[in-house]
Design a protein around this motif. Structure first.
Motif, mmCIF file in Angstrom:
data_model
loop_
_atom_site.group_PDB
_atom_site.id
_atom_site.type_symbol
_atom_site.label_atom_id
_atom_site.label_comp_id
_atom_site.label_asym_id
_atom_site.label_seq_id
_atom_site.Cartn_x
_atom_site.Cartn_y
_atom_site.Cartn_z
ATOM 1 N N ASP A 221 57.321 50.127 25.746
ATOM 2 C CA ASP A 221 57.634 51.532 25.961
ATOM 3 C C ASP A 221 56.426 52.302 26.509
ATOM 4 O OD1 ASP A 221 59.887 53.137 25.668
ATOM 5 O OD2 ASP A 221 58.875 54.270 24.078
ATOM 6 N N MET A 222 55.248 51.858 26.132
ATOM 7 C CA MET A 222 54.032 52.519 26.620
ATOM 8 C C MET A 222 53.695 52.072 28.038
ATOM 9 S SD MET A 222 51.632 51.853 23.355
ATOM 10 C CE MET A 222 50.838 53.160 22.480
ATOM 11 N N GLY A 223 54.475 51.131 28.549
ATOM 12 C CA GLY A 223 54.216 50.652 29.905
ATOM 13 C C GLY A 223 53.208 49.522 29.939
ATOM 14 N N ILE A 224 53.008 48.887 28.808
ATOM 15 C CA ILE A 224 52.027 47.802 28.780
ATOM 16 C C ILE A 224 52.713 46.506 29.184
ATOM 17 C CG2 ILE A 224 50.538 46.458 27.252
ATOM 18 C CD1 ILE A 224 50.374 49.215 25.660
ATOM 19 N N LYS A 225 52.088 45.832 30.124
ATOM 20 C CA LYS A 225 52.654 44.559 30.587
ATOM 21 C C LYS A 225 52.240 43.482 29.604
ATOM 22 C CE LYS A 225 53.112 43.130 35.312
ATOM 23 N NZ LYS A 225 54.453 43.396 35.581
ATOM 24 N N LEU A 226 53.174 43.035 28.830
ATOM 25 C CA LEU A 226 52.815 42.010 27.853
ATOM 26 C C LEU A 226 52.887 40.639 28.512
ATOM 27 C CD1 LEU A 226 54.673 43.456 24.764
ATOM 28 C CD2 LEU A 226 52.228 43.494 25.244
ATOM 29 N N PRO A 227 51.926 39.808 28.189
ATOM 30 C CA PRO A 227 51.885 38.521 28.881
ATOM 31 C C PRO A 227 52.865 37.498 28.324
ATOM 32 C CG PRO A 227 49.960 38.805 27.487
ATOM 33 C CD PRO A 227 50.777 40.033 27.331
ATOM 34 N N TRP A 228 53.815 37.930 27.561
ATOM 35 C CA TRP A 228 54.823 36.976 27.112
ATOM 36 C C TRP A 228 56.223 37.497 27.459
ATOM 37 C CZ3 TRP A 228 51.834 39.703 23.450
ATOM 38 C CH2 TRP A 228 52.511 40.649 22.689
ATOM 39 N N LYS A 229 57.118 36.537 27.590
ATOM 40 C CA LYS A 229 58.505 36.888 27.889
ATOM 41 C C LYS A 229 59.070 37.631 26.689
ATOM 42 C CE LYS A 229 61.613 33.583 27.997
ATOM 43 N NZ LYS A 229 62.322 32.361 28.336
ATOM 44 N N SER A 230 59.885 38.632 26.973
ATOM 45 C CA SER A 230 60.370 39.474 25.879
ATOM 46 C C SER A 230 61.107 38.673 24.806
ATOM 47 C CB SER A 230 61.303 40.536 26.447
ATOM 48 O OG SER A 230 61.977 41.169 25.387
ATOM 49 N N LEU A 231 60.999 39.171 23.598
ATOM 50 C CA LEU A 231 61.707 38.527 22.488
ATOM 51 C C LEU A 231 63.214 38.752 22.585
ATOM 52 C CD1 LEU A 231 59.244 39.528 19.628
ATOM 53 C CD2 LEU A 231 59.449 37.305 20.734
ATOM 54 N N THR A 232 63.616 39.540 23.571
ATOM 55 C CA THR A 232 65.048 39.735 23.762
ATOM 56 C C THR A 232 65.656 38.547 24.507
ATOM 57 O OG1 THR A 232 64.621 40.889 25.818
ATOM 58 C CG2 THR A 232 64.906 42.256 23.876
ATOM 59 N N GLU A 233 64.796 37.697 25.039
ATOM 60 C CA GLU A 233 65.315 36.571 25.824
ATOM 61 C C GLU A 233 65.424 35.303 24.998
ATOM 62 O OE1 GLU A 233 63.777 36.252 29.793
ATOM 63 O OE2 GLU A 233 63.129 38.336 29.685
ATOM 64 N N LYS A 368 58.389 56.262 16.058
ATOM 65 C CA LYS A 368 59.725 55.655 16.172
ATOM 66 C C LYS A 368 59.869 54.975 17.537
ATOM 67 C CE LYS A 368 64.538 56.975 15.396
ATOM 68 N NZ LYS A 368 64.780 55.787 14.591
ATOM 69 N N GLY A 369 60.410 53.797 17.528
ATOM 70 C CA GLY A 369 60.531 53.045 18.778
ATOM 71 C C GLY A 369 61.738 53.471 19.592
ATOM 72 N N ASN A 370 61.588 53.434 20.932
ATOM 73 C CA ASN A 370 62.734 53.671 21.822
ATOM 74 C C ASN A 370 63.300 52.327 22.225
ATOM 75 O OD1 ASN A 370 62.517 56.484 21.927
ATOM 76 N ND2 ASN A 370 60.778 56.285 23.328
ATOM 77 N N TYR A 371 64.286 51.895 21.503
ATOM 78 C CA TYR A 371 64.802 50.541 21.732
ATOM 79 C C TYR A 371 65.708 50.455 22.962
ATOM 80 C CZ TYR A 371 62.975 48.826 17.271
ATOM 81 O OH TYR A 371 62.153 48.417 16.256
ATOM 82 N N HIS A 372 66.250 51.576 23.383
ATOM 83 C CA HIS A 372 67.193 51.596 24.507
ATOM 84 C C HIS A 372 68.261 50.515 24.341
ATOM 85 C CE1 HIS A 372 64.517 54.391 26.455
ATOM 86 N NE2 HIS A 372 63.527 53.531 26.379
ATOM 87 N N GLY A 373 68.712 50.315 23.157
ATOM 88 C CA GLY A 373 69.777 49.341 22.908
ATOM 89 C C GLY A 373 69.330 47.881 22.901
ATOM 90 N N LEU A 374 68.035 47.639 23.074
ATOM 91 C CA LEU A 374 67.570 46.251 23.102
ATOM 92 C C LEU A 374 67.608 45.636 21.705
ATOM 93 C CD1 LEU A 374 64.404 46.566 25.385
ATOM 94 C CD2 LEU A 374 66.622 45.557 25.982
ATOM 95 N N VAL A 375 67.974 44.386 21.659
ATOM 96 C CA VAL A 375 67.902 43.660 20.385
ATOM 97 C C VAL A 375 67.215 42.323 20.622
ATOM 98 C CG1 VAL A 375 69.913 44.649 19.197
ATOM 99 C CG2 VAL A 375 70.224 42.731 20.759
ATOM 100 N N MET A 376 66.614 41.821 19.579
ATOM 101 C CA MET A 376 65.964 40.520 19.701
ATOM 102 C C MET A 376 67.047 39.465 19.914
ATOM 103 S SD MET A 376 63.439 38.659 16.963
ATOM 104 C CE MET A 376 62.057 39.739 17.065
ATOM 105 N N HIS A 377 66.768 38.479 20.740
ATOM 106 C CA HIS A 377 67.776 37.447 20.959
ATOM 107 C C HIS A 377 67.996 36.676 19.645
ATOM 108 C CE1 HIS A 377 69.986 34.078 22.587
ATOM 109 N NE2 HIS A 377 70.190 34.819 23.661
#
Ligand code: PPS
Length: 589
Positions: A221-233, A368-377
């Motif tokens: 959400d802060m715009g940080i490019k994390l070097p790992w594939k999202s946990l939503t995948e 509080k996090g802005n999840y935008h409906g994302l859920v962990m896979h």
């Protein structure tokens, strides 16, 4: 008394205000004209290496403007605090040490509403920097993360104390630091105990799977490019324990699921040796030692570190090691969100603040996090849940209670472990060692998910408790690769009785203790054995092994038998180790 206060008001206050103004003026001049402010900003960006990414994410103009504004206000704030150091005498009476994403901001906001309590004196407009110092994380540079005089700059002046105690009369004034990263860094408890041995510690805990996802959401959400594939995948390539394990590379997330040890090839959970040793080396940092220069980068940009943050047990044990148990309060996030008022009042009582002077008010959820409906896979969620199960079980055993987290049902809550103590003088603490109740574990008994497993012959195994070896039908599994430098370390010569309620939890514990030689098919006779991968065979330093009476050499490695047979409930763990290894800082410079 009235005369004294009047005198202070008429003479002292104008002097203080004048002093304050001069300090501010100097801070402005330094910030805009002199090099130290550049150095300070560099240190901040070193300690929080994601900050530059936030500006980049904002685009050129907005990013540059925000950067100038932020750095300037940060420097002005810091230099003002530095120049008013003589009137900053307070160090924290208590800490909210963590963990990240467990409600620390909200709790701090509630506490700051008490007139006798003050948070840090960082940027007042900044949600994070007004509550958390990041001091032990090295925000003032890797050399300074232990210096008490610098730490004092983070806390309010005597004016706050005087105001609360003399003018408002609301009891003893106290300040606190609510930096949630502190709990993740295993060397911090020792430093806190050295600077503030009487302090109270509040630890907030949340289901670690949710906490990990919440952290990812915040960073993204802060715009940080994390070097790992999202946990939503989705999780990739799951394999079960069996023949295929021999071909499994080191450094994968592994967990014990039912009777299987399951591993994943998913690169997100790749655990390189360097990361493991680097993490373990943090347990060994001495109070006055410089922080490894690559610590922040390592901490923020590796999923491994974030996962480690969720393995609460060994981290919490650091606090039990250096602080008396009655000075530690654990808050379960689920209780906090359901019964916020009650928990806040309990915390006030715990820290010794009079709740008569406090009126509870509902506040918005901090950070509080802005999840935008994302859920962990779901596959990732279940792998992580399984991965964390041993650590949560251990945590519940330390706390002696069921935390009630989803996915962690049915774990043991038998309060067993923390016993021994820590030599308080080692941390420079004035606490009496006898009053300390600490975890009977070494500094770095960290779960080792990254084992390459191999079928091995039963000659590797020697039972120690009772008479015999394992029943012949037992198949032994040896973790022998990679011969991790830090894998064998530290229980040198200690011993402890650890109560493992099921054979299964022994397997899990074995994973925590280091290299594992244990039965693949848990049974009441289960035993575990740890290997010191490259301890010199004839070294004098292997006294621990000798003391345990069991030592053997297999394939050039020295074996130290750590525990023997279980009789369903109890396992006598006599720890005995070869020499700890050098080069504990692999992976960090
Ligand atoms: N009262 C209440 N009710 C529900 N949820 C709450 C509450 N207070 C804090 N939170 C949630 O706590 C998460 C933020 O935790 P922290 O403040 O510790 O975060 S941080 O580490 O300081 O960044 C963050 O979780 P996520 O929203 O899941 O990211 C907050 O929403």
């Amino acid at each position: 008394m009235l005369l004294y206060n009047l005198l202070l008001l008429l003479v002292g206050l104008p002097v203080l205000i004048l002093y304050w103004l001069v300090a501010h003026l100097l801070a402005w001049i330094i910030t805009f004209t002199v090099i130290p402010s550049r150095l300070l900003s560099r240190k901040l960006n070193w300690a929080c290496p994601f900050i530059p990414q936030i500006w980049l994410h904002m685009g050129h103009f907005r990013g540059t403007a925000t950067r100038i504004g932020f750095e300037a206000s940060y420097c002005i704030n810091f230099f003002t605090r530095l120049f008013t150091l003589p009137i900053r005498t307070g160090l924290p009476s208590f800490y909210i040490v963590g963990f990240p994403k467990c409600g620390t901001t909200s709790l701090a906001e509630h506490l700051k509403r008490h007139p006798a309590l003050s948070g840090t004196a960082g940027l007042p407009y900044h949600e994070a920097l007004s509550k958390e110092s990041h001091f032990f994380e090295g925000v003032l540079g890797p050399k300074h993360a232990h210096q008490g005089w610098l730490y004092r700059t983070f806390f309010p002046t005597l004016i706050s104390k005087w105001w609360a105690e003399k003018v408002l009369g609301v009891g003893k004034w106290m300040c606190f630091d609510a930096c949630p990263v502190h709990a993740c860094l295993p060397y911090v408890a020792k430093r806190m105990a050295k600077l503030t041995p009487e302090a109270k510690i509040i630890v907030m805990l949340r289901n670690p799977v949710q906490g990990l996802f919440s952290a990812e959401i915040m960073f993204r959400d802060m715009g940080i490019k994390l070097p790992w594939k999202s946990l939503t995948e989705e999780l990739t390539h799951e394999r079960s324990l069996g023949a295929s394990l021999t071909s499994g590379g080191p450094g994968r997330l592994s967990y014990i699921n039912g009777d299987d040890l399951t591993m994943f090839d998913d690169p997100r959970f790749d655990v390189r040796d360097e990361a493991v040793s680097a993490w373990q080396s943090l347990y060994k940092l001495e109070v006055e030692e410089d922080l490894p220069y690559s610590l922040p980068e390592f901490f923020y940009f590796h999923l491994y570190s974030h996962m480690k943050c969720g393995e609460y047990a060994p981290l919490i044990e650091q606090y039990y090691k250096y602080f008396p148990p009655e000075n530690i309060m654990v808050v379960n996030f689920s209780d906090f969100i359901l019964k916020t008022e009650l928990v806040v009042k309990e915390v006030l009582h715990f820290v010794g603040a009079d709740s008569q002077h406090f009126t509870y008010q509902t506040l918005h959820a901090g950070m509080k996090g802005n999840y935008h409906g994302l859920v962990m896979h779901p596959t990732v969620a279940s792998a992580l849940t399984a991965h964390y199960r041993p650590s949560v079980e251990r945590l519940q055993q330390i706390l002696g209670k069921d935390l009630g987290w989803e996915g962690f049902e049915g774990l043991s809550v038998t309060k067993t472990i923390p016993q021994p103590h820590r030599n308080a003088s080692e941390a420079g603490s004035s606490n009496s060692a006898s009053t300390h109740q600490t975890a009977g574990l070494p500094d770095d008994t960290l779960p080792r998910p990254d084992q390459r497993l191999q079928q091995k012959g039963s000659q590797l195994f020697r039972s120690q408790k009772g008479s015999g070896a394992l029943p012949p039908e037992e198949t032994l599994v040896t973790v022998e690769e990679p011969p991790l430098q830090a894998g064998c370390h530290p229980l040198l010569g200690q011993s402890a009785i650890v109560n493992y309620p099921t054979p299964h939890s022994i397997l899990q514990a074995a994973g925590q203790y280091g290299h594992l030689v244990t039965s693949a098919t848990p049974s009441p006779h289960l035993a575990l054995q740890l290997i010191c991968p490259d301890a010199p065979v004839d070294s004098d330093e292997d006294a621990g092994c000798e003391a345990a009476g069991d030592r053997s050499v297999v394939a050039g490695t020295e074996q130290c038998i750590v525990s023997a047979a279980t009789q369903e409930k109890d396992v006598a763990v006599t720890t005995a180790w070869g020499s700890p290894h050098s080069n504990m800082t692999a992976g960090m410079d």
